[in-house]
Design an enzyme around this catalytic site. Structure first.
Site, PDB file in Angstrom:
ATOM      1  N   TYR A 125      -6.179 -13.244 -32.385  1.00 18.45           N
ATOM      2  CA  TYR A 125      -5.562 -14.565 -32.247  1.00 18.45           C
ATOM      3  C   TYR A 125      -4.404 -14.729 -33.230  1.00 18.45           C
ATOM      4  O   TYR A 125      -3.635 -15.685 -33.125  1.00 18.45           O
ATOM      5  CB  TYR A 125      -6.577 -15.684 -32.502  1.00 18.45           C
ATOM      6  CG  TYR A 125      -7.723 -15.769 -31.532  1.00 18.45           C
ATOM      7  CD1 TYR A 125      -7.785 -14.977 -30.384  1.00 18.45           C
ATOM      8  CD2 TYR A 125      -8.782 -16.645 -31.763  1.00 18.45           C
ATOM      9  CE1 TYR A 125      -8.860 -15.055 -29.512  1.00 18.45           C
ATOM     10  CE2 TYR A 125      -9.856 -16.734 -30.893  1.00 18.45           C
ATOM     11  CZ  TYR A 125      -9.897 -15.935 -29.775  1.00 18.45           C
ATOM     12  OH  TYR A 125     -10.974 -16.021 -28.919  1.00 18.45           O
TER      13      TYR A 125
ATOM     14  N   HIS B  38     -14.979  -7.822 -30.280  1.00 18.85           N
ATOM     15  CA  HIS B  38     -14.343  -8.681 -29.286  1.00 18.85           C
ATOM     16  C   HIS B  38     -14.637  -8.244 -27.844  1.00 18.85           C
ATOM     17  O   HIS B  38     -14.920  -9.079 -26.988  1.00 18.85           O
ATOM     18  CB  HIS B  38     -12.832  -8.734 -29.536  1.00 18.85           C
ATOM     19  CG  HIS B  38     -12.197 -10.009 -29.101  1.00 18.85           C
ATOM     20  ND1 HIS B  38     -11.040 -10.498 -29.662  1.00 18.85           N
ATOM     21  CD2 HIS B  38     -12.550 -10.920 -28.150  1.00 18.85           C
ATOM     22  CE1 HIS B  38     -10.716 -11.645 -29.078  1.00 18.85           C
ATOM     23  NE2 HIS B  38     -11.617 -11.911 -28.158  1.00 18.85           N
TER      24      HIS B  38
END
Length: 279
Positions: free
Chosen positions: A51, A109
């Protein structure tokens, strides 16, 4: 402040039923929004290496009036860092950018099964937890076969699996598997990023019946199904509304009606964990 329902993992670790997503919350404005959300009552903050906002999240946590010890800071290990040496460095880099002594919850992730190094990444997280630089470890977007392999090869079961979960993609079998194995389910994109979802007649009807917004009815559906929703919200108004949704109780018929919106092609984008490779 409203007391949120909690979810408990196989090792006793608990999470509140609503957290704050931070995707695309960046810079000074993002940090201010995160600090405000924590002071509204959010105690679970979700971020990721990819991010590119771990510094923002760390600043928001530091700037909040709330005691840091009350906040669970989450980040995620990216696919390009799965080999054990890269993973070890990545875990440290995330911790340094967040500006905290230990990551409260660190996830892989994506499994990246073609690359097939996720067991190495998991071993690095297990080691980091043993060294005290990570408190709890979990995964994101893992299927049952991936979860079983991790436990078989390392003896350690994740406490969390963060997956795509919303009314168009309700993931009933995966939810059941998690509940049976003491794995907390977190829902990314819990409102589906789709205006069409909030205009569905059943969503509108449930919202009207409880005098809440359509978005709140979807979040209440997550709470009823024992998942942890992590919607992103930058404005104080939306943060408060999302947080308040955790106290809304839907009946079984309402939950089933919303779940029935599920579609075979309900994913938001082509990201099947069996084939998707995250960089």
């Amino acid at each position: 402040m409203t007391a949120l329902p909690t979810r408990t993992a196989h090792n006793g670790f608990t999470l509140p039923a609503i957290g704050l997503g931070t995707y695309r919350l960046n810079g000074a404005e993002g940090a201010a929004a995160i600090a405000a959300g924590i002071d509204v009552g959010y105690r679970l903050i979700d971020s990721a290496f990819n991010y590119e906002n771990e510094g923002t999240v760390g600043r928001g946590v530091a700037d909040a009036a709330t005691d840091r010890a009350e906040v669970i800071v989450t980040t995620k290990l990216p696919g390009r860092h799965h080999s054990i040496e890269k993973a070890r460095t990545s875990i440290e880099e995330s911790r340094f950018r967040l500006g905290i002594d230990a990551t409260d919850l660190h996830l892989i992730h994506w499994p990246n099964p073609i690359q097939d190094e996720y067991v190495q990444a998991w071993a690095a997280l297990v080691d980091a937890q043993q060294r005290g630089v990570v408190r709890q470890i979990g995964v994101s977007n893992f299927l049952p076969e991936h979860l079983e392999r991790l436990e078989h090869e390392t003896g350690v079961r994740p406490v969390v699996n963060q997956i795509e979960l919303h009314p168009y993609f309700p993931q009933e079998e995966q939810l059941e598997y998690h509940l049976e194995h003491g794995i907390i389910t977190e829902a990314w994109s819990p409102i589906g990023r789709a205006k069409a979802l909030l205009e569905e007649p059943v969503i509108v009807e449930v919202a009207a019946a409880h005098d809440i917004s359509p978005a709140q009815s979807v979040l209440a559906w997550h709470v009823a199904r024992e998942s942890v929703a992590i919607p992103k919200a930058s404005s104080l108004e939306h943060q408060r509304a999302n947080f308040a949704a955790a106290s809304v109780v839907l009946d079984d018929a309402e939950v089933e009606a919303i779940t029935a919106l599920g579609r075979p092609d309900g994913r938001l984008f082509d990201a099947d964990p069996r084939t998707h490779e995250e960089s």
